[in-house]
Write an enzyme that holds these catalytic residues in place. Structure first.
Site, PDB file in Angstrom:
ATOM      1  N   ASP A 230       0.874  -1.162   0.000  1.00 19.26           N
ATOM      2  CA  ASP A 230       0.000   0.000   0.000  1.00 19.26           C
ATOM      3  C   ASP A 230       0.921   1.225   0.000  1.00 19.26           C
ATOM      4  O   ASP A 230       2.101   1.146   0.329  1.00 19.26           O
ATOM      5  CB  ASP A 230      -0.945   0.000   1.209  1.00 19.26           C
ATOM      6  CG  ASP A 230      -2.132   0.937   0.973  1.00 19.26           C
ATOM      7  OD1 ASP A 230      -2.059   1.786   0.045  1.00 19.26           O
ATOM      8  OD2 ASP A 230      -3.139   0.846   1.696  1.00 19.26           O
TER       9      ASP A 230
HETATM   10  C1  BGC Z   1      -4.984   3.346  -0.027  1.00 17.42           C
HETATM   11  C2  BGC Z   1      -5.022   2.363  -1.175  1.00 17.42           C
HETATM   12  C3  BGC Z   1      -4.836   3.097  -2.468  1.00 17.42           C
HETATM   13  C4  BGC Z   1      -3.523   3.857  -2.425  1.00 17.42           C
HETATM   14  C5  BGC Z   1      -3.226   4.651  -3.686  1.00 17.42           C
HETATM   15  C6  BGC Z   1      -3.763   4.246  -0.068  1.00 17.42           C
HETATM   16  O1  BGC Z   1      -3.872   5.285   0.856  1.00 17.42           O
HETATM   17  O2  BGC Z   1      -5.029   2.652   1.198  1.00 17.42           O
HETATM   18  O3  BGC Z   1      -6.227   1.662  -1.171  1.00 17.42           O
HETATM   19  O4  BGC Z   1      -4.880   2.211  -3.543  1.00 17.42           O
HETATM   20  O5  BGC Z   1      -3.566   4.785  -1.346  1.00 17.42           O
HETATM   21  O6  BGC Z   1      -4.064   5.747  -3.789  1.00 17.42           O
END
Ligand code: BGC
Length: 796
Positions: A230
């Protein structure tokens, strides 16, 4: 497939560069080797392809217009996996149209508690539902020739301190509740990628957790795709590589490169591990389609509308719905004009268009009188607006009131504090219902709410977040042009105190959340002697009625040998539409274990089917029940085992509906009592919880001394940390790019950011030297002095 060089033919530096993104949304290109970059984009229910590759993961900066489909909470309420596949295919098609290679979704975390701010992005409190819908979404997305990404792996069921929290839970709960949906989706749908979550699981950060990312995911389940982190979830990168976490995101910095190289050179990290992960990145890039038309399909708006109606849950109805077209209708609530149709954060889509409820009535040629009733930007009741709404409602035959949760009440990045609607929304409903007994409430929200006025209104429709055509879908259902096809895929409790995890959610200790409720998540608690819910998991009414008869099983005796060979059984029932209009019904199958071998929730969902029937039509519905339906995760053997003895399969309309019970006898399985079924469900005391964990409750990591994992909030407990936080906040530019309503949430998320992640988001503007100096300054003069001498010593 693009032909690319093999990772083994690249230099160590080139391989290492592939292990993190090239920027916020791309893998690293290596032009010398003709290796292009793959484009990743949120996801999950519409694309958020950012115009500027610098990007953000908060939904702040501008993104290309694309269709906003109903999010997971809504789609799961359809109980129609074909629909989820169709929506997934449309998202995949838009990815192709916009040049996106991997869609960052679906999200299938378990809704451990209704307060989780991100529940709208997840399917269910039940792993069977979550796994089936995620698999369908993946199959849909990938049918367009682009990749999907299962997220967030694993046990990421809260937003509060999500970067640093350690989810402590017993192995059965982990396997049976939190991993089961991922297991199904991985095995059935073969996603190209999977995202490791921010949190730790039983002490090991998910992004460097070998047990999760290699032993379970690859060795046991056979996952053959790429694991990415993530955004900002990485800490010790070499450990992550060794654990099987292939791609660090976001890129745009080289903070991990040196660490990985040093680890390889010092023989702490195997060179093969680097080559292996680099190869997985290359495999992904090779699979990625190329070329984009730049414009998304405008017809997808109609699919949004159809999906929204099919997912709308009719919670109560005294017969007022569907509305007569010639009735005098009062439409009340600012959401009719400014709809709430999606959640905030990384999944926020820049829509191609919207259909509001006012638009929907106008398109249908049905006249309504409108009153705003509340100011959508404020929480305070506005007496003037309520008086006007009461006047309009009093003069109408029927009043439709649109209320719910405004964006700042629920979002990625924080959890809600309560299940209540804003005070002004409750006040409006009460006032309108007093003025007109034929008051219909239409809810727009991403997670359960409490409805103190529910006995005083004629009908309640839970529309959830319907995507960009939400208003059209609502009007279709109100007028009966579409049926409310949904059933709840989560429980609506009477009170937050009725939820099993509440005493321990989201964790009183800053860095730890104890899963003392174990497997008794959602309805599993309510059906096992817990309090009755306001609206049960699986509940939903229809505009027509159904009769079930001739329920039967394909076999009522099974041997474990047959189960191990993959043989299950089929439950079958005849469903007849006994009403005068077309409609759909959902047959749910719950397993009841009467063997007395293990502690288990009294009912667990093991199958479901949605059936669409014309008026007076009847059909036999067959539902396959897989061997896993009877099995439990056995701690001693580290395997799935089946108890021997009596089971029931109950066909029901909800988790609390008595339903039709059919008996099944299983022979040859475990007969000795493994885990007393008479044990209390929630491990209230430390001793009970430790017995379930099989070890002592780990001590939460103390906040001091500070290190790279310390958050801005933790650092700001010192004078130096306050200066650091203020400086970093200014540098982030969040305050300037955020609207006033979202600012508190952004600030909260920022405060919870550890330095290691802040550095990675800073795209090269914050190096480890500065991070370590900050840590030292906050730890006090002595630590600062030794840090300075260490740095000078190194340079000299
Ligand atoms: C989220 C993810 C997301 C990523 C990119 C993170 O803060 O938890 O689900 O895909 O950001 O935006």
């Amino acid at each position: 497939m693009t032909q690319l060089p093999a990772a083994a033919d690249l230099t160590l530096d080139q391989q290492i560069s592939l292990l993190r993104g090239g920027d916020f949304w791309h893998t690293q290109a290596i032009p010398d080797k003709e290796i292009p970059a793959a484009t990743l984009s949120d996801g999950p229910h519409g694309l958020r392809l950012q115009v500027d590759a610098a990007g953000d993961n908060l939904g702040l900066a501008e993104s290309h217009p694309s269709t906003c489909f109903p999010p997971a909470v809504t789609i799961a309420s359809s109980w129609d996996t074909e629909l989820a596949r169709e929506v997934g295919a449309a998202v995949g098609a838009e990815a192709r149209q916009l040049g996106v290679d991997v869609v960052l979704g679906p999200g299938l975390n378990i809704k451990r508690n209704p307060l989780c701010g991100r529940n709208f992005e997840y399917y269910s409190e039940d792993p069977y539902v979550a796994g089936r819908f995620a698999a369908a979404a993946v199959e849909g997305i990938q049918s367009a020739g682009v990749g999907a990404c299962l997220k967030h792996f694993a046990v990421n069921s809260q937003e509060h301190v999500r970067f640093i929290v350690d989810a402590v839970l017993d192995e059965r709960t982990l396997r049976e509740i939190y991993l089961a949906g991922f297991e199904h989706a991985v095995k059935v749908a073969h996603p190209w990628t999977l995202m490791a979550s921010y949190n730790s699981v039983n002490g090991a950060l998910a992004s460097q957790n070998k047990e999760l990312l290699t032993t379970i995911l690859r060795d046991e389940w056979g996952f053959d795709g790429l694991v990415m982190s993530d955004w900002g979830a990485v800490y010790e990168r070499p450990e992550g590589v060794a654990a099987g976490m292939d791609l660090e995101m976001p890129g745009g910095h080289t903070l991990s490169d040196g660490m990985v190289k040093d680890a390889v050179e010092a023989d702490v990290l195997a060179r093969e591990d680097v080559t292996r992960s680099a190869q997985r990145v290359l495999d992904l890039v090779a699979r990625a389609p190329r070329g984009a038309t730049g414009r998304v399909d405008p017809d997808h708006h109609d699919l949004v509308r159809r999906a929204g109606a099919a997912s709308t849950v009719l919670l109560t109805n005294d017969g007022t719905l569907p509305l007569r077209r010639d009735a005098k209708i009062a439409l009340i609530g600012a959401f009719a004009q400014t709809p709430r149709f999606q959640g905030a954060g990384s999944s926020q889509v820049n829509v191609t268009r919207t259909t509001t409820a006012l638009d929907g009535f106008a398109e249908a040629g049905v006249e309504v009188t409108y009153a705003a009733g509340y100011d959508p930007t404020s929480a305070e009741p506005d007496d003037g607006l309520i008086r006007e709404a009461v006047r309009v409602a009093g003069a109408a035959d029927v009043a439709v009131v649109m209320v719910g949760l405004p964006p700042r009440y629920e979002s990625e990045g924080f959890d809600r504090d309560s299940l209540s609607l804003p005070e002004q929304h409750d006040a409006l409903v009460q006032a309108v219902a007093a003025a007109n007994p034929r008051t219909v409430v239409a809810l727009s929200n991403g997670a359960p709410v409490v409805l103190p006025w529910r006995e005083n209104v004629a009908a309640i429709l839970e529309s959830y977040l319907g995507g960009q055509a939400s208003g059209g879908a609502l009007v279709d259902v109100l007028l009966g042009d579409a049926e409310p096809g949904g059933r709840l895929a989560e429980t609506f409790p009477e009170s937050i105190n009725d939820v099993a995890s509440t005493p321990w959610y989201p964790g009183t200790q800053l860095r730890q959340t104890l899963h003392r409720e174990g497997m008794f998540v959602g309805y599993r608690h309510h059906v096992s002697g817990g309090p009755a819910p306001a609206f049960a998991f699986g509940h939903g009414l229809s505009y027509t009625s159904f009769d079930w008869s001739d329920a039967s099983l394909s076999r009522d005796r099974l041997d474990v040998e047959q189960l191990s060979a993959g043989e299950g059984l089929t439950v079958s029932v005849a469903v007849r539409n006994t009403g005068e209009r077309a409609g759909s019904d959902v047959v749910q199958v719950y397993r009841v274990d009467r063997t007395g071998v293990v502690l288990r929730p009294r009912r667990e969902l093991v199958g479901f089917a949605k059936v669409h029937l014309a008026a007076a039509e009847s059909r036999r519905v067959d539902i396959a029940v897989e061997p896993r339906a009877f099995e439990f995760w056995d701690l001693d053997s580290g395997q799935w085992q089946c108890p021997a003895g009596e089971f029931e399969l109950v066909l029901a309309k909800s988790s609390t509906d008595e339903g039709i019970a059919l008996s099944v006898h299983i022979t040859g399985g475990v007969t000795d009592c493994v885990d007393s079924p008479d044990r209390p469900q929630t491990a209230v005391t430390d001793a009970e919880f430790e017995a379930r964990l099989g070890r002592l409750i780990p001590r939460p990591r103390p906040a001091r001394p500070f290190d790279r994992d310390s958050t801005f909030a933790e650092l700001a407990t010192t004078p130096a940390g306050r200066v650091v936080r203020a400086t970093a906040w200014r540098a982030s530019g969040i305050a300037e790019s955020t609207d006033e309503a979202s600012l508190p949430m952004m600030e909260r998320g920022f405060n919870e950011l550890p330095l290691r992640s802040a550095a990675r988001f800073a795209a090269g503007r914050l190096d480890w030297g500065t991070v370590d100096a900050i840590v030292a300054a906050c730890n006090g003069p002595r630590a600062m002095w030794s840090s300075l001498t260490a740095r000078w010593g190194k340079k000299g």
